[in-house]
Design an enzyme around this catalytic site. Structure first.
Site, mmCIF file in Angstrom:
data_model
loop_
_atom_site.group_PDB
_atom_site.id
_atom_site.type_symbol
_atom_site.label_atom_id
_atom_site.label_comp_id
_atom_site.label_asym_id
_atom_site.label_seq_id
_atom_site.Cartn_x
_atom_site.Cartn_y
_atom_site.Cartn_z
ATOM 1 N N ASP A 152 0.837 -1.198 0.000
ATOM 2 C CA ASP A 152 0.000 0.000 0.000
ATOM 3 C C ASP A 152 0.875 1.254 0.000
ATOM 4 O O ASP A 152 1.880 1.331 0.721
ATOM 5 C CB ASP A 152 -0.880 -0.032 1.258
ATOM 6 N N GLU A 191 14.762 -14.759 -0.474
ATOM 7 C CA GLU A 191 15.119 -15.918 0.352
ATOM 8 C C GLU A 191 14.086 -17.038 0.225
ATOM 9 O O GLU A 191 14.346 -18.177 0.622
ATOM 10 C CB GLU A 191 15.229 -15.514 1.821
#
Length: 554
Positions: A213, A273
């Protein structure tokens, strides 16, 4: 911070590039499906409707905020980033939602609202307690000017000054949105670390990505310089409604700061990751939106994709605008990637914004949706868009949105696009809830319910299903290059090319028949399966009103 642990099995070889060209279905949870009869949608309700979403043929869902919140801005004001608000359910419900979505082949993206918190978040309570506490610098604080006025002229999107006086610290704090939504200070590395911990929490619960956002609001200029005025002829209402003086400024200093790139690289490194996590950022910048998107998505060290407000603004879509926006993005973005949308939870639904005056509203909505899903980039579809739901015209006493209440009646806020999803036209409240919904179900929506359209091949819903299947059958739509062809008037045409596949796409956004020449007289071979009307001969495509044609050079 405890999180459910999920093993990442490299043998499954996930597609790390799944997001590129993905179609993402946005769910506004308050309004999707109520499972417990309190008039508010919830996570169990979403689980109940996941088979419907999977049957549409989309790749992922994006769920608007469901975190603990006082709900002054309906979840975009967070008090606990790592828990579910009880009105929506529990963390166990969320885990069940992720598991079921994955079983159905859907990725799960969630809204991260990290530019600001609620003013009753524990971090802000500690920060405002004194100027010397451990979190004193976690938010943006500044002294008053000598006359007691705010530190500068920055404005809030929700109206008025972006600064709120706090009597405890006897300083102002920054809020780009509601006064109850204080902005976090991203110049503080501890704040960044805490927010990355939040991100890891949800990644460990199995989410596939995030919608970020107000991604360009994270950093402010530490110099607190005044924003310059914007000449009247340069003002537009992409970021804020026309009645809001926010549009009077060139927002050089309160957002879109260069320091944001460093944080986005930290954020991307964390996502990398995980096997195939991705993010899409919301860029609210009327002056430099496409340039910001380009910067934030450049290379492979920042966010995967962003969207600006070019097709969410009030201005009606046109053939010329489509070409201008896409070609401009191609020039400024280089290797960047955009995510296009025509509607979402913050803007008037495009079935009202654009289609209200069209001779055949359903036919128009079919052709513009086909255009959206044919553009280079990823795609967001907002719940109910596939039904052709219009903007609800609500009475003032029904409004919940503080934005609309503030600017009524010239701007009625965002409640009109947030009314409940309609599942069954003959059931109470359209099948959304057995109780009175938090926003009323417009009576005119009942005729467009899923029950009324499902199985009707002429319906907008079946068009979305059909076109998504057509799109999924041709990889060029997801990841191919785009090249525009000569077009005029209401016709926009381009090719999508991926490897050896090249698809010619032509759209008539007008109600009158049209013709376009393509390919220097070469023969054209149509591609079936999309259900839209058009014919081709040597080098020419003829389109009926609101028609579209897809094919190859023979």
């Amino acid at each position: 911070m405890q999180a459910a642990q999920h093993a990442h099995n490299p043998a499954l070889a996930p597609d790390r590039d799944w997001w590129r060209g993905a179609v993402i279905y946005q769910i506004y949870p308050r309004s999707y499906q109520d499972s417990n009869g309190d008039g508010i949608g919830d996570l169990k309700g979403i689980i109940e409707r996941l088979p419907y979403i999977a049957a549409l043929g989309v790749d992922a869902i994006w769920i608007s905020p469901f975190f603990k919140s006082p709900m002054r801005d309906f979840g975009y004001d967070v008090t606990d980033y790592c828990d579910v608000d009880p009105m929506f359910g529990t963390l166990a419900d969320f885990d069940a939602l992720v598991a079921e979505a994955h079983r159905l082949g859907l990725k799960v993206m969630i809204d991260e609202v990290i530019s600001h918190t609620a003013d009753d978040h524990p971090w802000f309570k500690e920060s405002r307690a004194s100027r010397t506490n451990a979190k004193a610098d976690w938010y943006v604080w500044a002294d008053a000017r000598p006359d007691g006025s705010p530190p500068n002229n920055w404005l809030s999107i929700f109206g008025g000054s972006a600064w709120q006086w706090d009597t405890r610290r006897q300083q102002y704090y920054l809020h780009n949105f509601l006064a109850e939504q204080p902005d976090l200070n991203f110049h503080n590395s501890e704040v960044q670390d805490a927010l990355l911990d939040v991100t890891r929490f949800w990644l460990e619960r199995g989410v596939d990505g995030f919608r970020l956002d107000t991604i360009n609001f994270y950093f402010h200029s530490e110099g607190l310089e005044n924003n310059p005025a914007l000449p009247p002829d340069q003002r537009n209402d992409q970021t804020a409604p026309a009645v809001n003086p926010y549009n009077y400024q060139d927002h050089l200093y309160d957002k879109s700061q260069p320091e944001n790139l460093g944080f986005l690289e930290r954020f991307r490194a964390l996502l990398d990751e995980y096997p195939a996590a991705a993010a899409v950022g919301e860029v609210g910048d009327s002056q430099r939106g496409l340039e910001v998107v380009a910067a934030y998505t450049a290379g492979e060290k920042r966010v995967h994709m962003c969207y600006a407000f070019d097709f969410l603004a009030p201005e009606k879509i046109s053939a010329a605008k489509v070409r201008t926006v896409l070609e401009t993005f191609g020039k400024v973005a280089g290797d960047g990637w955009s995510c296009w949308a025509f509607s979402n939870h913050d803007v008037m639904r495009h079935a009202s914004r654009w289609a209200a005056g069209e001779a055949d509203r359903t036919a128009y909505l079919k052709v513009v949706s086909a255009l959206l899903m044919s553009l280079r980039g990823s795609v967001c579809i907002y719940q109910g868009e596939e039904l052709g739901l219009t903007e609800a015209d609500l009475a003032f006493e029904d409004l919940q949105d503080p934005y609309g209440i503030r600017f009524w009646p010239e701007f009625k806020g965002r409640d009109g696009c947030r009314t409940p999803m309609v599942w069954d036209g003959s059931a109470p409240n359209g099948g959304f809830s057995t109780a009175k919904p938090w926003l009323p179900v417009p009576p005119e929506h009942l005729a467009s319910a899923v029950s009324a359209q499902q199985g009707d091949e002429a319906s907008l819903l079946e068009h979305y299903r059909r076109f998504l299947a057509f799109r999924n059958a041709h990889p060029a739509f997801a990841k191919g290059d785009i090249e525009f062809l000569a077009g005029e008037g209401d016709v926009v045409a381009f090719t999508r090319r991926e490897g050896n596949e090249q698809i010619v796409c032509a759209f008539n956004l007008g109600s009158s028949p049209a013709e376009i020449g393509v390919g220097d007289g070469r023969s054209l071979q149509p591609l079936p399966g999309h259900g839209l009307s058009g014919q081709a001969t040597e080098g020419k495509v003829r389109l009926g009103g609101y028609g579209a044609w897809f094919g190859r050079f023979a």
